[in-house]
Motif scaffolding. Structure first.
Motif, short mmCIF file in Angstrom:
data_model
loop_
_atom_site.label_atom_id
_atom_site.label_comp_id
_atom_site.label_asym_id
_atom_site.label_seq_id
_atom_site.Cartn_x
_atom_site.Cartn_y
_atom_site.Cartn_z
N GLY A 237 0.16 -3.81 11.10
CA GLY A 237 -0.97 -4.32 10.32
C GLY A 237 -1.42 -3.35 9.26
O GLY A 237 -0.76 -2.32 8.99
N VAL A 238 -2.56 -3.64 8.64
CA VAL A 238 -3.10 -2.80 7.58
C VAL A 238 -3.67 -1.53 8.21
O VAL A 238 -4.54 -1.59 9.09
CB VAL A 238 -4.20 -3.54 6.80
CG1 VAL A 238 -4.82 -2.62 5.74
CG2 VAL A 238 -3.64 -4.79 6.14
N THR B 108 -3.17 -8.77 0.11
CA THR B 108 -4.03 -7.88 0.90
C THR B 108 -4.97 -7.10 -0.01
O THR B 108 -6.14 -6.89 0.31
CB THR B 108 -3.17 -6.92 1.74
OG1 THR B 108 -2.21 -7.67 2.47
CG2 THR B 108 -4.03 -6.15 2.72
N ALA C 193 0.26 -0.77 4.76
CA ALA C 193 0.50 -1.57 5.96
C ALA C 193 1.73 -1.07 6.70
O ALA C 193 2.73 -0.67 6.09
CB ALA C 193 0.65 -3.05 5.61
#
Length: 250
Positions: A108-109, A144, A104
């Motif tokens: 964001g990822v 995540t 990330a």
């Protein structure tokens, strides 16, 4: 096509590119995600460069600074684009289909990768993000990782984390089309090309699928050959088959 027409096409494409707006706004958040070169000065810059705005006919965008340098451009002395070093955090965990890595950025990822072991996953990440500072933090990425692993057994579950999609405008258009394919469904490369309004771009669609760094979140495994057979998959055809079989049973 004559030179004037080619220049008009170049200007139109530049002005439509979202990176043009980021560049004109001197968006510091975009630093490290792309670089731009200026033909009239022979230099390349990072998006936040405070230099006088370049004209669109002189601008070209580059996914990596090395691409700008290979094209013959030198680093801007004002913004020092060759010194930009982005930081990414990543975590590694187990999944039903082997080890899984998520990475990330501040946006964001940016990566979900399958691998046989931690070393192979880290090598893949370093290759994809060569100019970044990588820090492993399994604890920080645990939630995540769990979300990504859950997509294997529950493919109809939405991946809630924000994605940091990195690619050319064409690649992002393809990836958004892939995200619109529901779990349990597939599409051929030709069908994806038609959906993005570029019917002759089947091969380019296949290349965009191969460049995808976000396994399952951008479901390139749902794209198959026109005859219904499985084509190549960055993380192995057997994983592709396993993902599709799970989706068919869901």
């Amino acid at each position: 096509m004559n030179a004037a027409a080619r220049m008009k096409d170049h200007i139109d494409a530049t002005l439509r590119d979202p990176r043009w707006t980021q560049m004109r706004n001197r968006d510091e958040r975009a630093d490290g995600s792309f670089w731009y070169s200026v033909r009239s000065t022979g230099v390349y810059c990072k998006p936040s460069c405070a230099a006088r705005p370049a004209r669109p006919e002189n601008v070209a965008f580059h996914h990596r600074r090395e691409d700008a340098e290979r094209a013959g451009f030198r680093p801007c002395a004002r913004c020092r684009p060759d010194r930009v070093r982005e930081a990414l955090h990543y975590g590694i965990g187990d999944s039903p289909l082997g080890m899984l890595l998520v990475a990330a950025s501040e946006r964001g990822v940016c990566a979900i990768l399958f691998g046989e072991n931690a070393g192979a996953l880290e090598a893949d990440l370093r290759q994809r993000f060569a100019q970044t500072e990588l820090t492993r933090d399994d604890a920080a990425l645990a939630a995540t990782l769990a979300q990504a692993a859950a997509l294997i057994e529950h493919p109809d579950t939405a991946f809630k984390a924000t994605l940091d999609l990195r690619g050319t405008p064409f690649q992002r258009k393809v990836w958004e089309a892939l995200r619109a394919i529901p779990a349990g469904n597939t599409a051929s490369y030709k069908e994806v090309a038609l959906r993005i309004g570029m019917p002759d771009a089947s091969r380019a669609v296949a290349l965009a699928c191969g460049a995808n760094a976000l396994a399952m979140a951008v479901p390139c495994h749902r794209v198959i050959r026109g005859d219904g057979s499985l084509s190549g998959y960055r993380w192995g055809v057997e994983r592709k088959r396993a993902l599709l079989e799970r989706e068919a049973r869901a």
